[in-house]
Scaffold this motif. Sequence first.
Motif, PDB file in Angstrom:
ATOM      1  N   SER A 198       0.958  -1.256  -0.005  1.00  0.00           N
ATOM      2  CA  SER A 198       0.189  -0.076   0.287  1.00  0.00           C
ATOM      3  C   SER A 198       0.928   1.328  -0.097  1.00  0.00           C
ATOM      4  O   SER A 198       0.534   2.193  -0.557  1.00  0.00           O
ATOM      5  CB  SER A 198      -0.869  -0.062   1.349  1.00  0.00           C
ATOM      6  OG  SER A 198      -0.250  -0.098   2.493  1.00  0.00           O
TER       7      SER A 198
ATOM      8  N   TRP B 151       1.958   1.874  -3.503  1.00  0.00           N
ATOM      9  CA  TRP B 151       0.897   2.197  -4.178  1.00  0.00           C
ATOM     10  C   TRP B 151       0.324   3.821  -3.979  1.00  0.00           C
ATOM     11  O   TRP B 151       0.198   4.379  -4.842  1.00  0.00           O
ATOM     12  CB  TRP B 151      -0.520   1.404  -4.099  1.00  0.00           C
ATOM     13  CG  TRP B 151      -1.504   2.022  -4.713  1.00  0.00           C
ATOM     14  CD1 TRP B 151      -2.724   2.216  -4.503  1.00  0.00           C
ATOM     15  CD2 TRP B 151      -1.585   1.978  -6.240  1.00  0.00           C
ATOM     16  NE1 TRP B 151      -3.578   2.427  -5.367  1.00  0.00           N
ATOM     17  CE2 TRP B 151      -2.908   2.358  -6.493  1.00  0.00           C
ATOM     18  CE3 TRP B 151      -0.730   1.441  -7.389  1.00  0.00           C
ATOM     19  CZ2 TRP B 151      -3.428   2.590  -7.848  1.00  0.00           C
ATOM     20  CZ3 TRP B 151      -1.303   1.670  -8.524  1.00  0.00           C
ATOM     21  CH2 TRP B 151      -2.453   2.166  -8.965  1.00  0.00           C
ATOM     22  N   GLN B 152       0.667   3.989  -2.570  1.00  0.00           N
ATOM     23  CA  GLN B 152       0.376   5.518  -2.194  1.00  0.00           C
ATOM     24  C   GLN B 152       1.236   6.371  -3.090  1.00  0.00           C
ATOM     25  O   GLN B 152       0.855   7.430  -3.379  1.00  0.00           O
ATOM     26  CB  GLN B 152       0.352   5.629  -0.840  1.00  0.00           C
ATOM     27  CG  GLN B 152      -0.718   5.058  -0.024  1.00  0.00           C
ATOM     28  CD  GLN B 152      -1.985   5.774  -0.263  1.00  0.00           C
ATOM     29  OE1 GLN B 152      -2.029   6.911  -0.830  1.00  0.00           O
ATOM     30  NE2 GLN B 152      -3.156   4.936  -0.513  1.00  0.00           N
TER      31      GLN B 152
END
Length: 474
Positions: free
Chosen positions: A82, A85-86
């Motif tokens: 994550s 992805w962020q």
Amino acid sequence: MGERRRGTAPKGGPKKISNGQSKDQGQWGRAWEVDWFSLGSVVFLLMFAPLIVYYFVMSCDQYQCSLAAPVLDIYSGKAQLSDIWQKTPRLSWTAVQIYTVWVLFQAFLYVAIPDVCHKFLPGYVGGVQDGARTPAGIINKYEVNGLQAWILTHILWFANAYHFHWFSPTIIVDNWIPLLWCANILGYAVSSFVLVKAYFFPTCADDCKFTGNFFYDYMMGIEFNPRIGKWFDFKLFFNGRPGIVAWTLINLSYAAKQQELYGQVTNSMILVNLLQAIYVVDFFWNEAWYLKTIDICHDHFGWYLGWGDCVWLPYLYTLQGLYLVYNPVQLSTPAAVGILLFGLVGYYIFRMTNHQKDLFRRTDGNCKIWGQRPKYIECSYTSVDGKRHHSKLMISGFWGVARHFNYTGDLMGSLAYCLACGFDHLLPYFYIIYMFILLVHRCIRDEHRCSSKYGKDWKLYTDAVAYRLLPGVF
Ligand code: NDP
């Protein structure tokens, strides 16, 4: 091999040698039925190819092009998926505008400006040209104007960079990941559109192939040559224009970024720009010849070509330049010269092999190859309308050395781009690994198809020229 089927064009014209025809010769083109292995490969690629592209581009953006670093970070708990992805740039309005203008401009150059280059450039074949006969027996006409589109696009690029300054020459690399989302949207949209089109309004119903398996049909395509109107040919447009015209611009944008970041452009960047530009210009100079290659003659148009041309090609074929933005490499002069020569020899083999086949086919064998009349095997095949057609397989020149020596030259050129990046990372070598798999697979695919097209005449050819890529090895 049966000597009586070999032909040597005598003085005054090629000699026709009789050829037997096997009743069980099949049609060519992609498969009519899908086996489990092909289906598995198709599903695998549909799922993972977009992720592969993302992973490569992201690893440059966040990890200086180290392919191992993201995995190690996640494994050691330093980062989570994550987090990565962020940190990934999102689709932006700027990117949407750039991409829309880009694709529309290329579409405009493709359909609205008939070729004039063939009037001025000696030896260049442009304007309206015939494609190869399709399995349904049709010969399509194409407006060959890719060189003109490439020249006009690059004139505008340089005019902007050195005079108008409408936008920064780093515009592409500065928006690289947002543009990736745009390219994906177009790639999926066009692949889905041609699938629906094949069912409801195909350009040529006789050239469609349905396996009944959605995934296979979506990936490998149903229509052979989907078109809108008389001239907008999906295969010729998508392969050449948004993808290959962009290739050299993307590289120029990388070079501009090096200049901006480091105050200089390294010799490795110049080498990559130069060798790949030769390849791209060669493609457009020979666009009429491209009409006779496997992409146009055999492949149906689906996700493989549609998404591949929009995303895979511009993003993964340009990895060396991207790598050099993050990891500038200044080669020693002997290394730079050695790589340049290696790349040029590869290009020469690639070009001459393709040229020999083109000349041979255009003149129906009535030409000279390496100073002599070419030898060939006469062969025949049947199109779906039941008509018999005759053809020839050359066994002279580079086509007598190996059955796909053009691929060997292509591989040498591809390796040269990678070598220019040094040996610190694996990422720039993805291209040669990919090209090797692609071209070996292509050899096998092509030979399977030729074997079903020409039947026992193909066997005579493989007996005469025993190796595919390298005599004595493969
Ligand atoms: P070829 O140009 O080698 O074409 C193969 C076809 O040529 C065969 O299907 C057959 O077609 C015909 N043929 C085969 N042997 C002979 C012979 N001895 N004499 C005459 N005709 C013959 O293949 P491709 O279209 O795959 O490749 C074209 C070029 O594009 C290559 O140089 C390749 O390296 C390059 N390429 C580059 C890619 C890239 O991504 N950079 C991808 C793919 C290709 P027919 O049915 O007419 O007999």
